[in-house]
Design a protein around this motif. Structure first.
Motif, short mmCIF file in Angstrom:
data_model
loop_
_atom_site.label_atom_id
_atom_site.label_comp_id
_atom_site.label_asym_id
_atom_site.label_seq_id
_atom_site.Cartn_x
_atom_site.Cartn_y
_atom_site.Cartn_z
N LYS A 115 128.22 108.56 5.23
CA LYS A 115 128.64 109.95 5.15
C LYS A 115 128.55 110.49 3.72
O LYS A 115 128.39 111.69 3.50
CB LYS A 115 130.08 110.10 5.66
N THR A 116 128.62 109.59 2.75
CA THR A 116 128.67 110.03 1.35
C THR A 116 127.47 109.62 0.52
O THR A 116 127.27 110.16 -0.57
CB THR A 116 129.94 109.48 0.67
N SER A 117 126.66 108.66 1.00
CA SER A 117 125.58 108.13 0.16
C SER A 117 124.31 107.85 0.94
O SER A 117 124.35 107.58 2.15
CB SER A 117 126.02 106.83 -0.53
N ASP A 118 123.19 107.92 0.22
CA ASP A 118 121.90 107.45 0.72
C ASP A 118 121.44 106.32 -0.19
O ASP A 118 121.47 106.46 -1.42
CB ASP A 118 120.85 108.56 0.71
N PRO A 134 131.04 111.80 -4.37
CA PRO A 134 131.60 110.66 -5.12
C PRO A 134 133.09 110.49 -4.96
O PRO A 134 133.60 109.36 -4.95
CB PRO A 134 131.23 111.01 -6.57
N GLU A 135 133.86 111.58 -4.84
CA GLU A 135 135.31 111.48 -4.78
C GLU A 135 135.79 110.79 -3.50
O GLU A 135 136.87 110.20 -3.49
CB GLU A 135 135.93 112.88 -4.88
N ASN A 136 135.00 110.86 -2.44
CA ASN A 136 135.40 110.26 -1.17
C ASN A 136 134.58 109.01 -0.82
O ASN A 136 134.60 108.56 0.32
CB ASN A 136 135.26 111.29 -0.04
N GLU A 137 133.87 108.49 -1.81
CA GLU A 137 133.08 107.28 -1.57
C GLU A 137 133.98 106.06 -1.37
O GLU A 137 134.78 105.72 -2.24
CB GLU A 137 132.15 107.02 -2.76
N ASP A 138 133.89 105.44 -0.20
CA ASP A 138 134.66 104.22 0.06
C ASP A 138 133.81 103.12 0.67
O ASP A 138 134.28 102.01 0.89
CB ASP A 138 135.86 104.52 0.96
N ALA A 139 132.53 103.41 0.96
CA ALA A 139 131.66 102.41 1.57
C ALA A 139 131.12 101.44 0.53
O ALA A 139 130.86 100.27 0.82
CB ALA A 139 130.50 103.08 2.31
N PHE A 140 130.97 101.92 -0.73
CA PHE A 140 130.42 101.09 -1.80
C PHE A 140 131.31 101.23 -3.02
O PHE A 140 131.40 102.30 -3.63
CB PHE A 140 128.99 101.52 -2.14
N VAL A 141 131.98 100.14 -3.36
CA VAL A 141 132.88 100.14 -4.51
C VAL A 141 132.34 99.14 -5.54
O VAL A 141 132.15 97.96 -5.23
CB VAL A 141 134.32 99.76 -4.10
N TYR A 142 132.10 99.63 -6.77
CA TYR A 142 131.45 98.81 -7.77
C TYR A 142 132.47 98.15 -8.69
O TYR A 142 133.36 98.80 -9.23
CB TYR A 142 130.48 99.65 -8.60
N ASP A 143 132.32 96.84 -8.84
CA ASP A 143 133.11 96.07 -9.79
C ASP A 143 132.17 95.75 -10.96
O ASP A 143 131.50 94.72 -10.97
CB ASP A 143 133.62 94.79 -9.11
N GLU A 144 132.13 96.68 -11.94
CA GLU A 144 131.15 96.55 -13.02
C GLU A 144 131.42 95.33 -13.90
O GLU A 144 130.48 94.71 -14.41
CB GLU A 144 131.15 97.83 -13.86
#
Length: 325
Positions: A115-118, A134-144
């Motif tokens: 819903k938020t990313s391609d 970006p504010e509602n992105e929960d499918a991909f969470v980055y641990d830099e």
């Protein structure tokens, strides 16, 4: 009910290494065509060139895995179309991990949308993300800090039974002619309509590993291994298939062959799992546990809205940031 022992194996002296020999290997060094080009007869339906057509290029492994070198002369056009339908489920079964494998298939690099990313690969090893919210992105969470991407997505729909059939078909392509007759029951099952009668069959599982191997596989590699005949291997299946592409590795055992008829009368059987498919769990930088991801593929019902959580290595580059909008 038969007891099944799943044994993860690591190292040259492991149970797997002692029990199985590499019998037939497909590696992407040059183009390979299996079968007889002159006297065409379909390995799966039994029809020859007078009864059916052989105009299509038959891939031993699907194109979406990056297969541009492994082909056969023994698959007719009708069977080719049938296997293509099964492969739709095999592709969807991997879902987002096809995209993260960054392999160009017949239709280019596979996309994955939420819903938020391609997501789509730019080239092998490089992913471009277009983030619409970006504010509602929960499918991909980055641990830099740890260079990890934590994934929580809804996978595409697939039929588990068709996934297993697609993998078994690859193994049947690799079998030598002089042993193929021992797999007539396997072929009959492969070409028949899906049935619930195999619901409790222990063979109907795939063992898989996503990421974690030393390198990615830009082209698929398949290894068909045959067990050594001795007292210690009596309770193990005769053939096992290892298949790797991108960041994905699978292992299956081949069902319904005559060599394994005796296993139906055994109280327990053993499935040794090869190192490529074993998850290594570390504690304080020391190997503490070996794990195996086993997925049942016995169901004939389409799986819908299945959630998949995973964590994969992922290094964010400036190129990625510039394309992340």
């Amino acid at each position: 009910m038969t007891k099944v022992s799943i044994i993860p194996c690591v190292g040259e002296d492991s149970l797997f290494s002692k029990a199985y020999n590499g019998f037939y290997i497909l590696t992407p060094e040059k183009k390979i065509f299996l079968g007889n080009k002159k006297d065409r007869e379909c390995r799966f339906c039994g029809k020859n060139s007078k009864e059916t057509t052989f105009k299509m290029k038959a891939h031993i492994m699907p194109e979406f895995m990056g297969n541009k070198k492994y082909f056969s002369y023994f698959e007719c056009d009708n069977c080719n179309q049938y296997f293509g339908q099964l492969e739709d489920s095999l592709f969807n079964f991997a879902g987002i991990f096809n995209t993260l494998s960054t392999i160009r298939g017949k239709k280019g690099f596979p996309k994955f949308k939420t819903k938020t990313s391609d997501f789509q690969a730019k080239e092998f090893g490089t992913i471009v993300q277009k983030n619409h919210d970006p504010e509602n992105e929960d499918a991909f969470v980055y641990d830099e800090e740890n260079e990890r991407m934590n994934i929580n997505v809804t996978m595409p729909s697939y039929v588990p039974h068709d996934v297993y059939k697609s993998l078994v078909k690859i193994a049947l392509c690799m079998l030598p002619d002089d042993e193929f007759s021992e797999y007539s029951n396997t072929v009959n099952w492969l070409m028949s309509e899906n049935s619930t009668q195999h619901k409790n069959n222990p063979f109907f599982n795939v063992f898989r590993k996503i990421g974690g191997n030393p390198t990615m596989f830009p082209e698929p590699i398949a290894v068909l291994l045959r067990k050594k005949i001795c007292k210690n291997t009596h309770k193990m299946p005769y053939y096992t298939l290892l298949l790797s592409y991108g960041i994905i590795s699978y292992q299956i055992f081949i069902p319904f062959n005559n060599y394994d008829n005796h296993l139906a009368n055994e109280e327990d059987i053993i499935f040794p799992i090869e190192e490529r498919v074993v998850n290594k769990i570390y504690l304080d930088n020391k190997l503490s546990e070996l794990g195996v991801d086993m997925v049942s593929l016995s169901s004939i019902e389409k799986k819908k809205n299945e959630k998949h959580k995973a964590s994969v290595g992922f290094k964010i580059t400036e190129d990625f940031r510039q394309n992340n909008i």
